[in-house]
Design an enzyme around this catalytic site. Structure first.
Site, PDB file in Angstrom:
ATOM      1  N   ASP A  57      49.798  37.122  41.164  1.00  0.00           N
ATOM      2  CA  ASP A  57      49.168  37.761  40.022  1.00  0.00           C
ATOM      3  C   ASP A  57      49.869  37.603  38.681  1.00  0.00           C
ATOM      4  O   ASP A  57      49.248  37.782  37.649  1.00  0.00           O
ATOM      5  CB  ASP A  57      48.931  39.243  40.292  1.00  0.00           C
ATOM      6  N   ARG A 278      49.107  46.666  37.191  1.00  0.00           N
ATOM      7  CA  ARG A 278      48.084  45.624  37.163  1.00  0.00           C
ATOM      8  C   ARG A 278      46.819  46.084  36.463  1.00  0.00           C
ATOM      9  O   ARG A 278      46.728  47.213  35.980  1.00  0.00           O
ATOM     10  CB  ARG A 278      47.768  45.198  38.595  1.00  0.00           C
ATOM     11  N   TYR A 286      56.541  46.237  45.071  1.00  0.00           N
ATOM     12  CA  TYR A 286      57.334  45.436  46.002  1.00  0.00           C
ATOM     13  C   TYR A 286      58.420  46.366  46.522  1.00  0.00           C
ATOM     14  O   TYR A 286      59.207  46.907  45.733  1.00  0.00           O
ATOM     15  CB  TYR A 286      57.976  44.255  45.285  1.00  0.00           C
ATOM     16  N   PRO A 375      58.200  36.342  45.718  1.00  0.00           N
ATOM     17  CA  PRO A 375      57.125  36.461  44.738  1.00  0.00           C
ATOM     18  C   PRO A 375      57.440  37.363  43.557  1.00  0.00           C
ATOM     19  O   PRO A 375      56.670  37.401  42.605  1.00  0.00           O
ATOM     20  CB  PRO A 375      55.989  37.075  45.574  1.00  0.00           C
TER      21      PRO A 375
END
Lengths: 722, 722
Positions: A57, A278, A286, A375
């Protein structure tokens, strides 16, 4: 029920792309720009539809700059969540987490974009829209590649199709994502479509049919478990850490004050959380699942990664953010992963140990097929797209005969170093993140200062704006060209085997060979409209000659500008020399000029026609009425009086910087790899090689290098060669 | 062949819009926002498809600001041509035209947008896309209205459908644009679709069918020859000038240096040209066809307007721009028109001479149906859209029962004055433009100075940002409320018959009742993202309470903020009082707060929950990391310590400005026109009227106005009323 197999269909295509994730779609999108010039491309994917939720993302500055050159950065900018600040949370002397610092998420000034977050499915949608707008390429889904062979006799010509691929059309059941054993399978995978988004699933099945596709080039963008990588015998090298991380996407209900900021939260003894705010109110967490131990029913247990549930991850997060409360109203997606940091040993089918010479790469791999890592820094999708952004135009120029295939080797030399840097960065970043925070007087842990420093340095790397490609046939800078098949230190890149042109240094402090051009505003001279320069550097597939014309109010500068224009109009300019007669004159090369005089003091018509072919050719470094002054000459560190001459690659990276008079260097540069269509005169460099050691071409005049005696004035290369 | 007529279909709808041009689509787009709350709307048009080429094209700042509140200003901004500069060309002493001046096209600083040009068909596309995104309204094309009747018994209730409309479904042949006798018929009308645009033509015909539609309200947006206007017996008043103008759209080939600028070119004796540079390299020329005389075959002739050809117009233009050459490669569209300047005497079916009282308007007209004028200042499409932007939310609030229908009368009082101002402006502007330029010592002509002055002043008016609606029930400002049916001087607007609230003055220099809020940047407190305030003022259909909270670091300000929050949470706040229990608590009212403390010095959670209902509720006037500092408090001229309380109408115009304590005024303001749903307590104003002359409510305390003796503390209005 599968159909009865019919006769196997067989067809040819210039380029076949395997995998329609961001890397594959970036390539297809590039190729769509060339489809009007005759290039053919197909893109296949084994999945039945595009991604709607979860997965990658983060979008870095450079990625947004590139999206701008494709015309859809604005869609990302509008829909995405913008991450502006990173907040650091660490335990105080009582072990209670508190905010210990804030830094901007994107270093101010490095780009006119900042890091944003938008899920991968929307990025794929923008690519699909751009592809259908510009060409006739669409994704063929539910197709599985089954075999790949490369005809060994192929390497000498581009007119045949040496790569043979056999594929099979899958049933919808076979091709739904959960069948493929990726991370997705372990998570709660729901297709939550954004308002206005549409499915890209195929309307009809041809289940069970096999098909043979013969291609000139194949790009494998088929992910971390790449099938293509296995076919070309490339190997992943690197390591797997012991850290297990969980990821949760959902709408949090919390009294943690920085939930809409990117946060790095280190608890005293329960591990760490990274908060990624987001779009649509969703937050991604995370969460470090401390050293494989997870609390289950009040007991610490070492768990199997595939058994980890959303609830286990959430519980771990709740422990880390104490004393703040944290609930997740609506978990959209979750997964658990172990960090592996690996790079493939080769990016193409060309084997370092095989006989070199005629052989050139036919099968490429890109993206996750080449490099995997953690990530959290938001690098994976970005680096993957930048891989194929680097590669696809080169393949297109080779297929269309504009360039020799020699430029293809620069893909590996340019991108493999990036991949290595990425792994090195990720290694450091992950270790910091997974490590324990230092307490007062405890120098075994990671200090806040060290963490912040690495974060800040990492942000520059992560932004993608610091990429600096090495010298090669297509980057005219000094130093040893980086090779494809061996360690960087070994030999010159084979693409630069011939004469290699070098830029002049000191003409600009910010426009540097091998790097992208940072953007500032300039005005269109004809209508006074301000543009960010990057908006003007559209990815059209063309080379771009960018003269900074200096100040056209002085007589001496006028004659320099006139000389440049005369050259542009001459048969020696790359534009005249390499453009196939059947194509429009600007099909391969374009110009964009920027002068430094006040706009109202110079008339548009006073510039030579070669520099104002359209109303979008001539720009000026002046104040706008409503959007300030870009101060482009000062920003780029270019002399306001004298200017300089810049050549940009089709991907926007700087190929060459010289004086306005350095047109022979530009000619020579392009002679290193461009193909002269039938009937065009030979270039200076070609000639120089024929002249041998004793003579040199200096400023269009033949000079004996021993005696310095001036020979014949070179009016036209053709004439001299007679 | 038409089908045999079947039984006539009859149905009910809340609102019917006649005409799907920009005015009609703006209304439909507004109503689409209310469709989830149960409002039904249909929009019909006699044409078979939307517009692709020609017609109106200028978009003013305010229009773009409004588009931004609907979420598609970015699409216009990206596709349009931006006009930045106006160049004046006039004859010199030898009669040769030369550039005599330049001014910015949009006055710097009046808006965060500038005037752009994009053809009407694209605007219609954006409306259609927004409508399909937000609601279930689509345009029903090829439908002709044939009769309209208003049931006289209707005015007292909103639950019936007093307007009966009979319509007929046309064949495609009947409904193609050339059948309708508009300007289009005289031109070369080609449907040149922009890449990516699609037809909106209906897929099936129901030729010949009649249908009866019963509506609560009808809006006629059916153009200069409005059928709806004729049905309600309104008349156009004004004059027709003798000037004939030609318009050409095409790609010019010319050595005139300012062809990509907006230009006003006055020739010595051949009339004048206005140059409007457009998107896709097209330029529009408005050409004066000098006093009806056109040169045909070498002879001057007075021509019939319908006989004017593109070639005749081009020849006239060539003469004006001499000695520059001008050819048109590709004429996309042309027309010829005579300037008429007219305003209708009524904007609704309510007749000034009829008995007043219970009667309230049921049929409205808007856009070209109300006002026609010359197109050169780019006003027509803009003013038309602003008409229905003003009207539609009022109808929606009346239909949904949020407000009494009394607010509907403000449509005519607010927009009719704008129409009059527009005609006055256009009168002056056109005369200047059609007049001859002054020569040295000739004071009969129009001097360059006068021209430039009018142009500059006109630009402010033309931008749409100077609109200042008069006092009324929904604009709490001092002065006489402007009436609907009579001359402005006569009586108070009936909408303001009850107690009328007045704003405090001097609390902001730029946020003024009756005007739109100019935009500057503020940061979201929760994530530090900078936004133009106008981006946050989305047209959601809600009233917006906008507290400028001042500096929450001082104890005294904290208690003021707390008091405001307590009121917001109380049953007396409009939010609690008027929102129907079945709807979400923020269905009718929203808050947006802006404080002035440095962001990092105040925690988001330190604000009362009523001011941070979502992460998009609280903003701060502080520097951003990458986009500068909006200096909102300074920009708006608001005290940084004390702030103020602003109420915005659903269309973004300022309704009220007061101190943070002026919550009783806010209550009273809304009591003037809002409807209290069943079971809600009565308001202070209502109470005050009941109390009579001797007592007054001051700061929630009953005071005897004669003795100033303090009575009962008003804890709850309900309690007091017992």
């Amino acid at each position: 029920m599968p159909n009865m197999p019919g006769p196997v269909k067989e067809s040819n295509v210039d380029v076949l792309i395997i995998g329609a994730g961001p890397a594959g779609l970036m390539a297809a999108n590039w190729f769509a720009r060339f489809s009007k010039q005759g290039l053919t491309c197909r893109i296949i994917d084994k999945r039945s539809d595009k991604i709607f939720t979860g997965q990658a993302d983060g979008l870095q500055c450079r990625t947004l700059e590139v999206f701008e050159t494709f015309g859809f950065a604005d869609r990302v900018w509008k829909e995405s969540n913008h991450m502006l600040e990173i907040c650091f949370w660490n335990p105080d002397e009582n072990g209670v987490i508190n905010r210990t610092g804030r830094i901007p998420d994107t270093i101010p000034g490095i780009s006119h974009y900042q890091q944003v977050v938008l899920h991968q499915g929307r990025i794929e949608r923008f690519f699909l829209d751009a592809m259908s707008h510009h060409g006739n390429i669409h994704v063929e889904r539910s197709i599985l590649p089954e075999s790949l062979t490369i005809s060994p006799s192929s390497s000498s010509t581009d007119s045949d199709y040496p790569v043979k691929l056999q594929v099979r059309h899958l049933s919808l059941q076979e091709s739904t994502p959960s069948q493929f054993g990726s991370n997705v399978a372990s998570g709660l995978f729901r297709q939550v479509a954004t308002e206005g988004d549409v499915s890209d699933a195929p309307s009809a099945e041809r289940t069970g049919d096999s098909e043979i596709i013969n291609a000139k080039y194949v790009i494998g963008c088929d992910g971390a478990h790449s099938w293509t990588r296995a076919q070309i015998g490339a190997q992943m090298h690197g390591e797997q850490t012991d850290y297990i991380w969980g990821v949760l996407d959902g709408v949090p209900i919390t009294d943690f004050p920085d939930i809409r900021m990117r946060c790095a939260i280190h608890s005293e003894g329960s591990g760490s959380v990274m908060v990624i705010p987001r779009e649509r109110g969703v937050v991604r967490l995370y969460i470090q699942l401390a050293e494989l131990d997870v609390e289950v029913d009040g007991q610490k247990k070492r768990v199997d990664r595939s058994k980890i549930t959303a609830d286990m991850i959430l519980k771990a997060a709740q422990k880390i953010v104490r004393p703040y409360t944290l609930e997740m109203e609506d978990i959209e997606w979750f997964t658990a992963y172990q960090i592996g940091q690996r790079v493939t040993d080769r990016f193409t089918n060309v084997d370092a140990t095989a006989a070199q010479g005629e052989q050139h790469p036919r099968v490429f791999i890109a993206g996750d097929a080449c490099h995997t890592h953690s990530p959290k820094a938001g690098q994976g999708m970005n680096t993957s797209m930048m891989d194929t952004y680097n590669l696809a135009w080169k393949i297109a120029h080779a297929v269309l005969g504009y360039s020799t295939p020699s430029i293809l080797s620069t893909y590996e030399s340019e991108r493999r170093l990036i991949a290595r840097d990425l792994i090195a960065f990720d290694h450091k970043f992950s270790r910091l993140f997974s490590g324990k925070p230092a307490k007062n007087g405890d120098d075994m842990g990671i200090s806040l200062e060290e963490f912040k420093k690495v974060f800040e340095k990492g942000n520059l790397f992560a932004s993608g704006t610091a990429v600096d490609y090495g010298p090669s046939a297509i980057v005219a800078k000094d130093g040893k060209a980086v090779p494809q098949y061996a360690e960087p230190e070994d030999t010159d890149d084979p693409s630069a085997a011939g004469v290699r042109t070098v830029s002049r240094t000191g003409l600009s402090t910010k426009i540097l060979p091998g790097q992208r051009v940072p953007s500032t505003k300039v005005l269109n001279h004809s209508d006074a409209r301000p543009w960010h320069l990057n908006e003007l550097l559209k990815s059209t597939g063309k080379w771009r000659i960018v003269p900074f014309l200096g100040d056209p109010r002085s007589a001496s500068q006028i004659s320099r500008i006139q000389a440049l224009a005369t050259w542009l109009d001459s048969e020696n300019s790359p534009w005249r020399r390499y453009t196939p007669p059947a194509l429009p004159v600007d099909a391969l090369f374009d110009t964009l000029s920027i002068h430094s005089a006040p706009r109202a003091e110079v008339e548009w018509f006073s510039f030579p026609p070669a520099l104002r072919r359209t109303y979008n050719s001539l720009y000026v470094d002046d104040a706008s009425y409503h959007e300030g002054h870009g101060h482009a000459y000062d920003f780029y560190g270019i002399d306001r009086e004298k200017g300089c001459l810049v050549v940009l690659r089709p991907d926007g990276y700087v190929a060459f910087v010289g004086e306005l008079e350095d047109t022979d260097r530009v000619e020579e540069f392009f002679e290193g790899f461009m193909r002269v269509p039938q009937g065009c005169p030979r270039g200076l460099g070609e000639l120089r090689r024929e002249l041998g050691a004793g003579m040199e071409v200096k400023e269009r005049v033949l000079v004996d290098v021993q005696t310095d005696k001036i020979g014949q004035v070179v009016q036209s290369v053709e004439e001299l060669a007679v």
